[in-house]
Design a protein around this motif. Structure first.
Motif, short mmCIF file in Angstrom:
data_model
loop_
_atom_site.label_atom_id
_atom_site.label_comp_id
_atom_site.label_asym_id
_atom_site.label_seq_id
_atom_site.Cartn_x
_atom_site.Cartn_y
_atom_site.Cartn_z
N ASP A 1 41.69 25.41 49.15
CA ASP A 1 42.26 26.46 50.00
C ASP A 1 42.79 27.56 49.08
OD1 ASP A 1 43.12 27.89 52.18
OD2 ASP A 1 44.97 26.74 52.45
N ASP A 2 41.87 28.39 48.60
CA ASP A 2 42.21 29.38 47.57
C ASP A 2 41.85 30.80 48.01
OD1 ASP A 2 42.97 27.51 45.28
OD2 ASP A 2 40.97 26.79 45.78
N LYS A 3 42.35 31.74 47.22
CA LYS A 3 42.06 33.16 47.44
C LYS A 3 41.59 33.75 46.12
CE LYS A 3 45.09 35.69 49.64
NZ LYS A 3 46.35 36.44 49.93
N THR A 4 40.61 34.65 46.20
CA THR A 4 40.16 35.39 45.02
C THR A 4 40.36 36.88 45.28
OG1 THR A 4 38.54 33.73 44.32
CG2 THR A 4 38.16 35.99 43.59
N MET A 5 40.99 37.56 44.32
CA MET A 5 41.22 39.00 44.42
C MET A 5 40.22 39.74 43.54
SD MET A 5 45.40 39.42 44.29
CE MET A 5 45.29 41.22 44.46
N LEU A 6 39.59 40.77 44.11
CA LEU A 6 38.63 41.60 43.38
C LEU A 6 39.03 43.06 43.45
CD1 LEU A 6 35.26 40.37 44.99
CD2 LEU A 6 36.33 39.47 42.92
N VAL A 7 38.62 43.81 42.46
CA VAL A 7 38.62 45.27 42.55
C VAL A 7 37.22 45.72 42.18
CG1 VAL A 7 39.49 45.58 40.17
CG2 VAL A 7 39.73 47.42 41.85
N LEU A 8 36.65 46.65 42.97
CA LEU A 8 35.26 47.04 42.72
C LEU A 8 35.03 48.51 43.05
CD1 LEU A 8 33.76 47.14 45.77
CD2 LEU A 8 34.02 44.67 45.53
N ASN A 9 34.05 49.09 42.37
CA ASN A 9 33.54 50.42 42.68
C ASN A 9 32.14 50.24 43.23
OD1 ASN A 9 35.47 50.59 40.38
ND2 ASN A 9 35.20 52.79 40.70
N THR A 10 31.89 50.77 44.41
CA THR A 10 30.54 50.66 44.95
C THR A 10 29.61 51.63 44.24
OG1 THR A 10 31.08 52.25 46.69
CG2 THR A 10 31.31 49.92 47.23
#
Length: 416
Positions: free
Chosen positions: A325-334
């Motif tokens: 039961d986890d969460k992953t945080m991302l930052v991205l440029n399309t």
């Protein structure tokens, strides 16, 4: 239960000293036996009720110290825990306490039991880490840090959120705790921008969620308040209450709720200065609470991220492992093409990955371009998350995993 404490003499341990809580514990246990054996309500004199309260208090002091000693012994036997440390009780422990409370059938609600034992856990914690937070003492960031790392860690107060990141990047503190999102006012944009632009060795390794309660602190009576100070987020969370109850007061932003409390504490009653801050700040800076729980919404949660610098020579030392039961945080440029964001979302849908948040922020490198912050269910080490991340690279000009950590679905603690 207390059986082990009472039988210490049988195991060759030193006998307890008279008056050190043990007689009170025996009396409490005796009364519990009587109450369990009869359904009738026993009428007691006031003096006896006071004695019962005193005995319970003395017995609690004894048991709390026994708990602290047991935890210290367990810590020495096990050594430091693997992964990211926490002074907070696990969900399994909290569920056990909830079941016990329900079986006892007492007047204390489950939420009160949860808060009491989380506070006990913080006080007994053996953690000794250095942790940077947005100061001064008694801010909500400070309370979030203490919730995670206990009262015995070394806390380094920072004037700005950027200073928290600086300490973590330079390795001058082991961890940093920064606010990232409020359930009423949304994202803390400064933290998001720092996450996007910080050194890639800085990772989000955990989150803390606090149930935020704001109070109005002032030496002046409510009808004499002329100026109100606080952090912009706190002022926004209490906007309607302030407009209704102190309509003539001017509003002033400060770096933190605790700094606002400092300003109000130094003002005379005639100056009419107030602060929106915490109960802890009221106690620390000796300023009365003129109105309690003034936030506009009763459900007012703030989420904080716990930051850690990854060691390039030992990248696995402080990583988090999947819990299910986890969460992953991302930052991205399309990518700069039509439908790129659609392709990103379509990839996540096809992999059956649920999103808990997606938010855009202006790209600092180029005007009118945007980056996206994505919180998704799952851990970066899980195969379906790894497959999604690989496919996302074909639709993004840049993608970075900020961290994977256990999902916090309820408030870790209530603010003081």
């Amino acid at each position: 239960g207390p059986r082990g404490i009472l039988n210490m003499a049988d195991t060759g341990q030193q006998k307890p000293l008279p008056g050190a809580g043990y007689p009170a514990l025996l009396r409490v246990m005796g009364r519990m036996s009587v109450s369990l054996s009869t359904a009738a309500q026993v009428s007691r004199e006031e003096e006896e009720l006071v004695q019962i309260l005193n005995d319970c208090d003395d017995a609690l002091v004894l048991l709390l110290n026994e708990r602290a000693k047991a935890l210290e012994a367990l810590w020495k036997a096990r050594g430091p825990e693997e992964g990211i440390p926490s002074a907070a009780l696990s969900e399994a422990s909290l569920e056990r306490l909830k079941a016990t409370n329900e079986a006892v059938g007492g007047p204390l609600p489950d939420g009160s039991i949860r808060n009491i034992f989380q506070e006990v856990s913080k006080m007994c914690s053996q953690l000794r880490h250095s942790v940077s937070y947005l100061g001064p003492p008694a801010t909500f960031s400070h309370q979030a840090a203490r919730t995670r790392f206990g009262v015995n860690s070394c806390y380094v107060q920072c004037d700005r959120i950027s200073d928290i990141f600086y300490h973590v990047e330079k390795g001058t503190t082991d961890y940093g705790v920064a606010p990232v999102e409020n359930s009423t006012e949304g994202a803390v944009t400064q933290t998001l921008d720092l996450l996007a632009n910080s050194d890639e060795v800085v990772q989000v390794v955990a989150e803390v969620c606090l149930d935020i309660q704001h109070n109005l602190l002032s030496h002046a009576d409510l009808h004499r308040i002329q100026r109100v100070y606080s952090h912009p987020q706190a002022l926004a969370q209490c906007r309607q209450w302030l407009q209704t109850n102190v309509p003539g007061a001017t509003i002033h932003s400060e770096a933190s709720t605790a700094r606002a409390a400092q300003i109000a504490s130094q003002a005379s009653a005639e100056e009419g200065i107030a602060a929106v801050s915490s109960t802890l700040a009221s106690e620390l800076y000796s300023i009365p609470i003129r109105a309690a729980s003034i936030q506009d919404l009763t459900s007012n949660m703030t989420r904080f991220v716990v930051l850690r610098k990854q060691n390039p020579d030992a990248p696995d030392k402080h990583k988090t492992s999947p819990t299910g039961d986890d969460k992953t945080m991302l930052v991205l440029n399309t990518a700069d093409r039509v439908g790129a964001l659609h392709d990103v979302l379509n990839t996540l849908q096809n992999k059956k990955i649920n999103l808990s948040r997606i938010e855009s922020r202006p790209c600092k490198a180029k005007a009118w371009e945007y980056i996206f912050f994505v919180d998704m269910h799952g851990h970066r080490e899980e195969p379906h998350i790894q497959a999604a991340l690989e496919e996302l690279k074909t639709h993004c000009s840049h993608i970075r995993v900020l961290g994977s950590f256990p999902f916090v679905r309820a408030a870790t603690a209530k603010t003081a």
